[in-house]
Design an enzyme around this catalytic site. Sequence first.
Site, PDB file in Angstrom:
ATOM      1  N   LYS A   1      -2.148 -12.918   4.347  1.00  0.00           N
ATOM      2  CA  LYS A   1      -1.644 -13.502   3.091  1.00  0.00           C
ATOM      3  C   LYS A   1      -0.304 -14.217   3.284  1.00  0.00           C
ATOM      4  O   LYS A   1      -0.004 -15.173   2.584  1.00  0.00           O
ATOM      5  CB  LYS A   1      -1.546 -12.436   2.017  1.00  0.00           C
TER       6      LYS A   1
ATOM      7  N   GLU B   1      -0.452 -13.873  -9.264  1.00  0.00           N
ATOM      8  CA  GLU B   1      -1.252 -12.765  -9.752  1.00  0.00           C
ATOM      9  C   GLU B   1      -1.452 -11.808  -8.586  1.00  0.00           C
ATOM     10  O   GLU B   1      -1.385 -12.224  -7.428  1.00  0.00           O
ATOM     11  CB  GLU B   1      -2.623 -13.262 -10.242  1.00  0.00           C
TER      12      GLU B   1
ATOM     13  N   SER C   1      -8.176  -9.138   9.284  1.00  0.00           N
ATOM     14  CA  SER C   1      -7.298  -9.758   8.294  1.00  0.00           C
ATOM     15  C   SER C   1      -6.033  -8.964   7.984  1.00  0.00           C
ATOM     16  O   SER C   1      -5.029  -9.534   7.561  1.00  0.00           O
ATOM     17  CB  SER C   1      -8.076 -10.014   7.001  1.00  0.00           C
TER      18      SER C   1
HETATM   19  C1  LIG Z   1      -6.454  -9.903   0.154  1.00  0.00           C
HETATM   20  C2  LIG Z   1      -7.069  -9.471   1.414  1.00  0.00           C
HETATM   21  C3  LIG Z   1      -8.367  -9.888   1.795  1.00  0.00           C
HETATM   22  C4  LIG Z   1      -9.266 -10.708   0.909  1.00  0.00           C
HETATM   23  O1  LIG Z   1      -8.802 -11.981   0.603  1.00  0.00           O
HETATM   24  P1  LIG Z   1      -9.462 -13.322   1.172  1.00  0.00           P
HETATM   25  O2  LIG Z   1      -8.877 -14.379   0.327  1.00  0.00           O
HETATM   26  O3  LIG Z   1     -10.937 -13.211   1.034  1.00  0.00           O
HETATM   27  O4  LIG Z   1      -9.057 -13.436   2.595  1.00  0.00           O
HETATM   28  C5  LIG Z   1      -8.845  -9.496   3.030  1.00  0.00           C
HETATM   29  N1  LIG Z   1      -8.129  -8.724   3.863  1.00  0.00           N
HETATM   30  C6  LIG Z   1      -6.884  -8.289   3.532  1.00  0.00           C
HETATM   31  C7  LIG Z   1      -6.152  -7.435   4.506  1.00  0.00           C
HETATM   32  C8  LIG Z   1      -6.317  -8.647   2.309  1.00  0.00           C
HETATM   33  O5  LIG Z   1      -5.084  -8.208   2.004  1.00  0.00           O
END
Ligand SMILES: *Cc1c(COP(=O)(O)O)cnc(C)c1O
Length: 401
Positions: free
Chosen positions: A104, A126, A387
Amino acid sequence: MRDVLTWREPAPPAGTMGEPLARGRFGEYGGRYAPESLVEACREVDEAFREAWADPGFRGALARLLAVHAGRPTPLTPARRLSEALGVELYLKREDLTHTGSHKINNVLGQALLATRMGRRRLIAETGAGQHGVATATAAALLGLEATVFMGERDIERQALNVFRMRMLGAEVVPVTTGSRTLKDATSEAMRHWVGTTGDAYYCIGSVIGPDPYPWLVREFQRVIGDEARAQCAAELRTGVPDHVVACVGGGSNAAGTFAGFADTPARLVGVEAEGGAGAARGRLGVLHGCRSLFLQDDDGQIVEAHSVAAGLDYPGVGPEHAHLRDLGRARYVTVTDDEAIAAAVRLARTEGIVPALESAHALAWVIRAAGDGDLAAGSTVLMTLSGRGDKDLSTLKELL
Ligand SMILES: *Cc1c(COP(=O)(O)O)cnc(C)c1O
């Protein structure tokens, strides 16, 4: 439930994952469905982003922030022990190692820098579980901006620590008491608030959703994941380009950024959704939060609440570009259950010494299942975007394990 493999041949036309068509269209999805004052505000963001993205000065400033503040480039880690057990070669793109612990930060640093360039002094955002809110508060503090974060009252109760973290970083957290008092309502409220403050405030959206230009702009800010991974794969993988590229999908930003680096290669793209938040796999055409895309709906067309053990996958829709990639057959969207994701998180912890975010564990759960049932051929190379890190999920996991 087993997903059926359908790859459409031949490959879709060149230019897939380039700029959207006129008025922010990805095929029949996207667009700018907003009240007039926001249409104008979106137009200004669009114009400013196009200018900035073509300006080597802006690109250089962002690249430097990503390097010295967020810790990029992130490594590509071979998952050696797990690969051996699964019979595939799995590589992890380590977004969990960035400052604040997820992808993010890539997006919010880009948008905060854009807001500064536009002369805005305040970021509006948000947040659901608080991850995007924390990232926004972090970027605002770094660049000397104010931050106002809208958060559903129910989420505020469930995520007390992240609320405190945002306040510690100097952000104002505004409780949203409408509807289900969760992310969907917080997003609506943030957009409503923006209407009266467009001259002073910049709306910093957290995924590849919302009115044009946001789905495109956020994907471009996340494309650093895919571009880095592409170069790392070229240097380190036996096959150069991985056979499969896998990422979890909430709104779809880490997946879109990852896919963007491989859209023009033969790599097969797989987006993994939560069983209870499967906008791309099970959604129907609708309009929400300013764009036309696929959303979970009941028979009357009302948006259905999503449910996932991973807060970041708890969104009832998916970004318009993913809907389009699905229609083109360029990417496939599959689902895994909460239990599969939890088991995958434990497995990664014990084989590789990495505790993943529960969102990322969804992507891994599909890799494990697909290696077992033959959807991933033995010996194939797989790039998976990790992620985020699992620290935020430890209390959830402690309850469940
Ligand atoms: C917010 C989040 C996601 C999901 O968001 P995407 O916009 O689909 O990438 C995935 N993994 C983590 C660690 C997150 O914080």
